[in-house]
Design an enzyme around this catalytic site. Structure first.
Site, PDB file in Angstrom:
ATOM      1  CG  HIS A 149       6.755   8.927  -2.835  1.00  0.00           C
ATOM      2  ND1 HIS A 149       5.476   9.170  -2.394  1.00  0.00           N
ATOM      3  CD2 HIS A 149       7.167   7.844  -2.148  1.00  0.00           C
ATOM      4  CE1 HIS A 149       5.134   8.262  -1.483  1.00  0.00           C
ATOM      5  NE2 HIS A 149       6.136   7.451  -1.321  1.00  0.00           N
ATOM      6  CG  HIS A 154      11.039   7.381  -1.581  1.00  0.00           C
ATOM      7  ND1 HIS A 154      10.964   7.607  -2.945  1.00  0.00           N
ATOM      8  CD2 HIS A 154      10.404   6.208  -1.377  1.00  0.00           C
ATOM      9  CE1 HIS A 154      10.304   6.618  -3.522  1.00  0.00           C
ATOM     10  NE2 HIS A 154       9.959   5.759  -2.602  1.00  0.00           N
ATOM     11  CD  GLU A 201       1.478   9.507   1.919  1.00  0.00           C
ATOM     12  OE1 GLU A 201       1.650   8.859   0.864  1.00  0.00           O
ATOM     13  OE2 GLU A 201       0.540   9.311   2.696  1.00  0.00           O
ATOM     14  CD  GLU A 238       1.639   7.889  -2.734  1.00  0.00           C
ATOM     15  OE1 GLU A 238       0.942   6.901  -3.036  1.00  0.00           O
ATOM     16  OE2 GLU A 238       2.705   7.802  -2.102  1.00  0.00           O
TER      17      GLU A 238
END
Length: 299
Positions: free
Chosen positions: A274, A232, A272, A288
């Site tokens: 990021h 990401h 998650e 996240e």
């Protein structure tokens, strides 16, 4: 014992809870005050983690704060994806925001430009904007579809990923754009950062690869060990390598300038990760699910 533990030790990754699981830490940046600032995308807030005692202070802002960067004026600047505005927050907590010229543009990426202004992408409108520290906004057509992250390149131009255009774009400060198509179909580039080697490095979330593009437009791609990693964000680390988040597998990755890839697990596969940035001699990434992870970097 995996390669990460062999090199760094088992105590080299620490995670700090900074919000509830629904707040969504998303992007982070080191502020002019030496603190770590990060967006809480689902709470409509920007938070500060004190470098001395780790205390977290939360500042309400507009809806959907997404990517954050330090500005040339000593403030933090960030995109408000759902409010369709560009936000500014001083270290003391004074908040203001500015509207792009194109409504409902979905601002996402933001970076300090080479000209003393802030540059941002309007992903939903296929445009790139510029805002001065006094709030004057100018916009230009993006060189392709769905511009996402952007950064200042070593050539004094703005470089952005064109997520739906399967390309990387270059934009001069007077608005002239060029697109460089990627070799892999469906690559879906997202994050981009200037590397220590004079090139730009980017993530291919759709192809599970890390890309490198020279300022002349020559592209090299490096497959990751896990094709479903969904890389990401990417940043230059203090060790001369590039570090990136693997959203699909709950890992942080590292790639050297000659293409050697390592991938290191965080506490949960569904955490998650990021945004990622260098801060205080380490790498920090936003999870996240409500935490920040600190990855120690050793020679």
């Amino acid at each position: 014992m995996n390669e990460f533990n062999e090199r760094y030790g088992t105590d080299s990754v620490r995670e700090f809870t900074v919000s509830d699981a629904d707040a969504g830490p998303y992007s982070l940046a080191e502020g002019p005050d030496g603190a770590l600032w990060f967006t809480l995308v689902h709470r409509g807030a920007v938070a500060r983690r004190d470098p001395d005692d780790g205390r977290v202070t939360v500042h309400p802002v507009g809806d959907g704060p997404t990517v954050i960067t330090a500005g040339p004026d000593g403030a933090l600047w960030f995109t408000e994806y759902r409010a369709h505005r560009i936000g500014r927050l001083t270290p003391g907590g004074a908040y203001s925001s500015f509207a792009p010229r194109t409504p409902e543009g979905g601002p996402f990426g933001i970076t300090a430009g080479p000209d003393g202004a802030l540059w941002f992408t309007l992903s939903s409108a296929d445009r790139v904007g510029r805002v001065t520290v006094d709030g004057e906004v100018t916009e230009y057509p993006a060189p392709g579809a769905f511009p996402s992250a952007l950064t200042t390149g070593p050539d004094g131009a703005l470089w952005c990923t064109l997520n739906q255009g399967n390309a990387v774009g270059r934009l001069t400060t007077d608005g002239h754009g060029t697109a460089y198509p990627l070799p892999t179909e469906g690559a879906g580039p997202v994050g981009i950062a200037a590397g220590p080697d004079g090139a730009l490095w980017f993530t291919e979330i759709g192809a599970g690869r890390i890309g490198r593009i020279t300022v002349d437009g020559a592209v090299t791609e490096y497959p990751l060990p896990d094709p479903a990693a969904r890389p990401h964000a990417v940043t230059a680390g203090p060790d001369g390598a590039l570090w990136f988040t693997e959203w699909g597998g709950g890992r942080v990755g590292r790639i050297t300038a000659d293409g050697h890839v390592s991938s290191y697990p965080l506490s949960r596969t569904d955490c998650e990760p990021h945004g990622i940035t260098a801060h205080d001699g380490a790498l920090w990434c936003a999870l996240e699910t409500g935490s920040l992870a600190r990855i120690e970097v050793r020679p």
